[in-house]
Design a protein around this motif. Structure first.
Motif, PDB file in Angstrom:
ATOM      1  N   LEU A 136      22.724  11.529  47.622  1.00  0.00           N
ATOM      2  CA  LEU A 136      21.896  11.633  46.495  1.00  0.00           C
ATOM      3  C   LEU A 136      21.258  10.232  46.105  1.00  0.00           C
ATOM      4  CD1 LEU A 136      23.152  14.401  44.453  1.00  0.00           C
ATOM      5  CD2 LEU A 136      21.536  14.760  46.315  1.00  0.00           C
ATOM      6  N   GLY A 137      20.130   9.957  45.825  1.00  0.00           N
ATOM      7  CA  GLY A 137      19.346   8.994  45.210  1.00  0.00           C
ATOM      8  C   GLY A 137      18.556   9.352  44.015  1.00  0.00           C
ATOM      9  N   GLY A 144      16.562   0.082  38.796  1.00  0.00           N
ATOM     10  CA  GLY A 144      17.570   0.367  39.801  1.00  0.00           C
ATOM     11  C   GLY A 144      17.599   2.062  39.867  1.00  0.00           C
ATOM     12  N   VAL A 145      18.407   2.451  40.650  1.00  0.00           N
ATOM     13  CA  VAL A 145      18.840   3.763  41.149  1.00  0.00           C
ATOM     14  C   VAL A 145      20.186   4.046  40.790  1.00  0.00           C
ATOM     15  CG1 VAL A 145      16.776   3.821  42.654  1.00  0.00           C
ATOM     16  CG2 VAL A 145      18.983   3.034  43.489  1.00  0.00           C
ATOM     17  N   SER A 146      20.312   5.448  40.719  1.00  0.00           N
ATOM     18  CA  SER A 146      21.686   5.922  40.618  1.00  0.00           C
ATOM     19  C   SER A 146      21.898   6.456  42.040  1.00  0.00           C
ATOM     20  CB  SER A 146      21.814   7.171  39.564  1.00  0.00           C
ATOM     21  OG  SER A 146      21.465   6.669  38.280  1.00  0.00           O
ATOM     22  N   VAL A 147      23.422   6.243  42.443  1.00  0.00           N
ATOM     23  CA  VAL A 147      23.539   6.750  43.950  1.00  0.00           C
ATOM     24  C   VAL A 147      24.854   7.584  43.971  1.00  0.00           C
ATOM     25  CG1 VAL A 147      24.342   5.956  45.934  1.00  0.00           C
ATOM     26  CG2 VAL A 147      22.517   4.476  44.756  1.00  0.00           C
ATOM     27  N   ILE A 148      24.787   8.666  44.283  1.00  0.00           N
ATOM     28  CA  ILE A 148      25.892   9.881  44.299  1.00  0.00           C
ATOM     29  C   ILE A 148      26.200  10.123  45.675  1.00  0.00           C
ATOM     30  CG2 ILE A 148      26.580  11.884  43.199  1.00  0.00           C
ATOM     31  CD1 ILE A 148      25.398   9.828  41.469  1.00  0.00           C
ATOM     32  N   SER A 149      27.568  10.381  45.682  1.00  0.00           N
ATOM     33  CA  SER A 149      28.031  10.705  47.340  1.00  0.00           C
ATOM     34  C   SER A 149      29.000  11.780  47.028  1.00  0.00           C
ATOM     35  CB  SER A 149      28.772   9.560  47.905  1.00  0.00           C
ATOM     36  OG  SER A 149      27.709   8.899  48.661  1.00  0.00           O
ATOM     37  N   GLY A 165      27.621   5.797  41.173  1.00  0.00           N
ATOM     38  CA  GLY A 165      27.414   4.349  40.868  1.00  0.00           C
ATOM     39  C   GLY A 165      25.952   4.227  40.514  1.00  0.00           C
ATOM     40  N   ARG A 166      25.659   2.812  40.063  1.00  0.00           N
ATOM     41  CA  ARG A 166      24.496   2.421  40.161  1.00  0.00           C
ATOM     42  C   ARG A 166      23.970   1.070  40.691  1.00  0.00           C
ATOM     43  NH1 ARG A 166      20.634   4.429  37.399  1.00  0.00           N
ATOM     44  NH2 ARG A 166      18.826   3.173  36.595  1.00  0.00           N
ATOM     45  N   ARG A 167      22.674   0.956  41.411  1.00  0.00           N
ATOM     46  CA  ARG A 167      22.450  -0.214  41.878  1.00  0.00           C
ATOM     47  C   ARG A 167      20.937  -0.505  41.376  1.00  0.00           C
ATOM     48  NH1 ARG A 167      24.212   0.968  47.365  1.00  0.00           N
ATOM     49  NH2 ARG A 167      26.782   1.266  47.324  1.00  0.00           N
ATOM     50  N   ALA A 168      20.882  -1.888  41.402  1.00  0.00           N
ATOM     51  CA  ALA A 168      19.761  -2.618  40.985  1.00  0.00           C
ATOM     52  C   ALA A 168      18.521  -2.114  42.026  1.00  0.00           C
ATOM     53  CB  ALA A 168      19.977  -4.191  41.008  1.00  0.00           C
ATOM     54  N   ALA A 183      27.004  14.393  37.937  1.00  0.00           N
ATOM     55  CA  ALA A 183      27.064  12.827  38.358  1.00  0.00           C
ATOM     56  C   ALA A 183      25.836  12.179  38.378  1.00  0.00           C
ATOM     57  CB  ALA A 183      27.546  12.824  39.793  1.00  0.00           C
ATOM     58  N   GLN A 184      24.728  12.658  38.341  1.00  0.00           N
ATOM     59  CA  GLN A 184      23.413  12.072  38.243  1.00  0.00           C
ATOM     60  C   GLN A 184      23.458  11.849  36.809  1.00  0.00           C
ATOM     61  OE1 GLN A 184      19.940  12.952  40.527  1.00  0.00           O
ATOM     62  NE2 GLN A 184      20.938  14.656  41.707  1.00  0.00           N
ATOM     63  N   LYS A 185      23.475  12.752  35.868  1.00  0.00           N
ATOM     64  CA  LYS A 185      23.334  12.465  34.615  1.00  0.00           C
ATOM     65  C   LYS A 185      24.338  11.323  34.070  1.00  0.00           C
ATOM     66  CE  LYS A 185      22.011  15.636  31.339  1.00  0.00           C
ATOM     67  NZ  LYS A 185      21.832  16.741  30.338  1.00  0.00           N
ATOM     68  N   PHE A 186      25.611  11.181  34.436  1.00  0.00           N
ATOM     69  CA  PHE A 186      26.402  10.229  34.025  1.00  0.00           C
ATOM     70  C   PHE A 186      26.013   8.712  34.614  1.00  0.00           C
ATOM     71  CE2 PHE A 186      30.143   7.426  34.468  1.00  0.00           C
ATOM     72  CZ  PHE A 186      30.473   7.325  33.300  1.00  0.00           C
ATOM     73  N   ALA A 187      25.652   8.679  35.865  1.00  0.00           N
ATOM     74  CA  ALA A 187      24.835   7.578  36.628  1.00  0.00           C
ATOM     75  C   ALA A 187      23.917   7.146  35.973  1.00  0.00           C
ATOM     76  CB  ALA A 187      24.955   8.020  37.962  1.00  0.00           C
ATOM     77  N   SER A 188      23.244   7.657  35.377  1.00  0.00           N
ATOM     78  CA  SER A 188      21.982   7.447  34.613  1.00  0.00           C
ATOM     79  C   SER A 188      22.342   6.276  33.464  1.00  0.00           C
ATOM     80  CB  SER A 188      21.143   8.254  33.997  1.00  0.00           C
ATOM     81  OG  SER A 188      21.557   9.146  32.844  1.00  0.00           O
ATOM     82  N   THR A 189      23.618   6.449  33.083  1.00  0.00           N
ATOM     83  CA  THR A 189      24.041   5.683  31.755  1.00  0.00           C
ATOM     84  C   THR A 189      24.731   4.322  32.296  1.00  0.00           C
ATOM     85  OG1 THR A 189      26.399   6.358  31.556  1.00  0.00           O
ATOM     86  CG2 THR A 189      24.339   7.628  30.689  1.00  0.00           C
TER      87      THR A 189
END
Length: 598
Positions: free
Chosen positions: A565-566, A575-580, A541-544, A515-521
């Motif tokens: 996770l952030g 921004g940051v990636s946000v995983i739940s 997802g990804r947030r500014a 999830a973290q690797k995908f969210a980075s894209t």
């Protein structure tokens, strides 16, 4: 007798690019910046060692630019020179300027040019757009000599990041070209095609999903435009052309032998006479089980086929189990355009007097022989082809035997997790290795708790080797989530709490990494990606900026544990990636450890 072969390995062609897109600038701009720092030497993967030579031409007449003193003007020979337009002779009739750059290294050269429109306004919003691939090879996409971004219909995910002043109140994207319209076409409202929408700084075009697969016509040129307006009504525009690349031209495909014995004869496919301007060509070979009741060579739908890593070899042979099989190839050029060949039908018969047990021994023997020859690609292809044959029950009584399937699934997972396929996994082989793990782990009860640890090892090796952009490829993320979901399902049948917690923790840790690797894209404007599966739920997802956790519904009582996770993202996206995450199998919160319990 000794044979000596001499190989001449050419250096890869340089790639020249000018950033910012085609944009409108004020002829009174005294500090216009050009930027060719995105140019690359594919052999080194960077722009190190490149030299730059710029040109400037007036539009539409095509004459060289001159200073007010009528001397020929050439920008400074650096990657990002600054141009003072007020020092140039921009008299009547000059509508724009075309800047070109030639990048050089050793004996290689590449060139690209980019037009800029001139405005008589004293002030024009500084708007620019920078393209980036979120799929396949990632990074800056290749461009034509005229500066058009080369994209591959059905394959690429293109992200374009716009830049403009903070005073902008409205920023909109438009895509125009042959046969498409944003007003009436369904693609424009398809979140799979444009997940970030048309408003704001980010635009994402997924040409490998939904209606995006057939959106662009090969050989056609399209224009992507970003228009911005600020509080005072001052406007700015940046645009770029997208050229839909031609795939390799049709050649032929042939198979031999078309009939053979199980796990001994190599059922071969060869591609002949395929051509393309963007060489060298690469070949990926697919294998799928077919029904013995038909002579059809129609390919299956839904991802029920195995495939090899791409290679420069135009032929491939593979031992197969009993049954009817289809094999075909995908031919790709050096910039990613792809086309599939027709399928070839193979009939594989068992050796005389085979039993269910002896066939499992043959699978073991075939894998041992393949590994002894260092043929990791063959091991991956054979494993996934057998796994997918179970799903369709095309292996007759053998595939129908739970004992046979259980033994072979566990055998192949052990072979893949311990052999070169996992130990030496790289970006080239990782997607097909993940496909094999997905197929083999599709029945958690047959895999069992102990063998699911091997599933985890194979998935871990695949994900570690894959680049983030490869997870944007068709089926990659789905496969990773499916395989790890299978591990969690297997944990539900554990013999004791300790065994359950070990497997479940491994599954969720793997899902977190994926999830973290995908969210980075992802882009901040994209809607969260959700996998709501029977045993696990992941939302990414990804947030500014950090604005708190992505909410995950608590749901049933068994899903009371949740992970938040952030993670920081690439500087280019900010921004940051946000995983739940959560699991619907209860585990010991303290044993989970590093990710904690909410």
């Amino acid at each position: 007798q000794r044979t000596v072969s001499r190989l001449l390995i050419d250096r890869a062609p340089l790639r020249a690019s000018i950033g910012g897109g085609q944009r409108t600038v004020s002829k009174y701009d005294s500090a216009l910046t050009l930027n060719a720092s995105g140019s690359r030497d594919p052999d080194s993967g960077s722009g190190a060692g490149l030299s730059y030579r710029w040109t400037c031409t007036k539009l539409p007449e095509g004459k060289p630019c001159r200073t007010l003193a009528l001397a020929e003007y050439v920008p400074e020979a650096v990657a990002a020179p600054t141009v003072d337009l007020t020092r140039l002779d921009l008299g009547a009739g000059v509508k724009g300027l075309e800047f070109g750059v030639v990048v050089s290294k050793d004996t290689r050269q590449a060139s690209v040019s980019q037009p800029l429109l001139l405005s008589d306004a004293r002030e024009v919003l500084a708007v620019s757009a920078a393209p980036m691939l979120l799929s396949g090879r990632g990074g800056a996409p290749p461009s034509t000599a005229k500066g058009a971004v080369v994209v591959n219909a059905g394959e690429d995910v293109l992200a374009v990041e716009g830049a403009y002043p903070l005073s902008v109140t409205s920023a909109k994207w438009t895509l125009t070209g042959p046969g498409i319209s944003q007003e009436n076409d369904l693609w424009a409202s398809d979140a799979l095609v444009v997940p970030a929408g048309f408003d704001g700084a980010s635009f994402v075009l997924q040409l490998n999903a939904g209606r995006g697969v057939s959106l662009l016509k090969s050989g056609s040129t399209y224009t992507l435009t970003l228009s911005a307006v600020d509080l005072r009504g001052v406007q700015g525009v940046a645009s770029m052309d997208l050229f839909a690349n031609f795939p390799p031209s049709p050649g032929t495909v042939a198979g031999a032998p078309l009939q053979g014995f199980a796990y001994s004869d190599l059922m071969g496919v060869s591609c002949l006479d395929w051509i393309d301007d963007d060489l060298p060509l690469q070949y990926t070979f697919f294998t799928a089980a077919s029904s013995p009741d038909t002579n059809s060579t129609e390919k299956p739908e839904g991802g029920s086929e195995s495939y090899t890593p791409a290679s420069f070899s135009s032929s491939h042979g593979l031992p197969l189990g009993p049954g009817v099989w289809l094999r075909w190839a995908k031919v790709s050029d050096s910039v990613g355009a792809q086309v599939e060949t027709e399928a070839v039908r193979f009939v594989v018969i068992p050796r005389p007097h085979d039993t269910v047990g002896s066939e499992a021994d043959q699978v073991d023997s075939a894998m041992t022989d393949i590994e002894s020859l260092g043929q990791a690609d063959q091991a991956i292809s054979l494993s996934s082809s057998i796994a997918f044959s179970f799903a369709g029950d095309v292996g007759g009584r053998r595939a129908s035997s739970a004992a046979y399937r259980m033994r072979v699934r566990r055998l192949l997972l052990a072979k893949l997790s311990e052999g070169d396929a996992s130990q030496r996994a790289g970006p080239r082989s990782a997607p097909s290795l993940l496909t094999a793990a997905t197929g083999l782990s599709s029945s958690p009860k047959e895999v069992g708790v102990e063998a699911s640890q091997n599933t985890g090892k194979v998935v871990q090796a695949s994900i570690d080797a894959m680049t983030p952009t490869q997870l944007r490829g068709r089926g990659a993320l789905d496969g990773a989530m499916s395989a790890t979901e299978g591990m969690a399902a297997a944990a539900d049948g554990a013999r004791n709490a300790a065994e359950r917690d070990t497997v479940l923790r491994y599954s969720v840790l793997l899902q977190a990494g994926v999830a973290q690797k995908f969210a980075s894209t992802m882009q901040a404007a994209e809607a969260p990606k959700v996998y709501d599966q029977p045993y696990t739920r992941v939302q990414m997802g990804r947030r500014a900026r950090w604005e708190g956790n992505l909410a995950v519904p608590v749901g049933d009582a068994a899903g009371r544990f949740e992970v938040q996770l952030g993670a920081a993202g690439p500087p280019a996206q900010g921004g940051v990636s946000v995983i739940s995450m959560k699991s619907r199998v209860v585990w010991d919160g303290e044993a989970f450890g590093v990710l904690g319990e909410s």
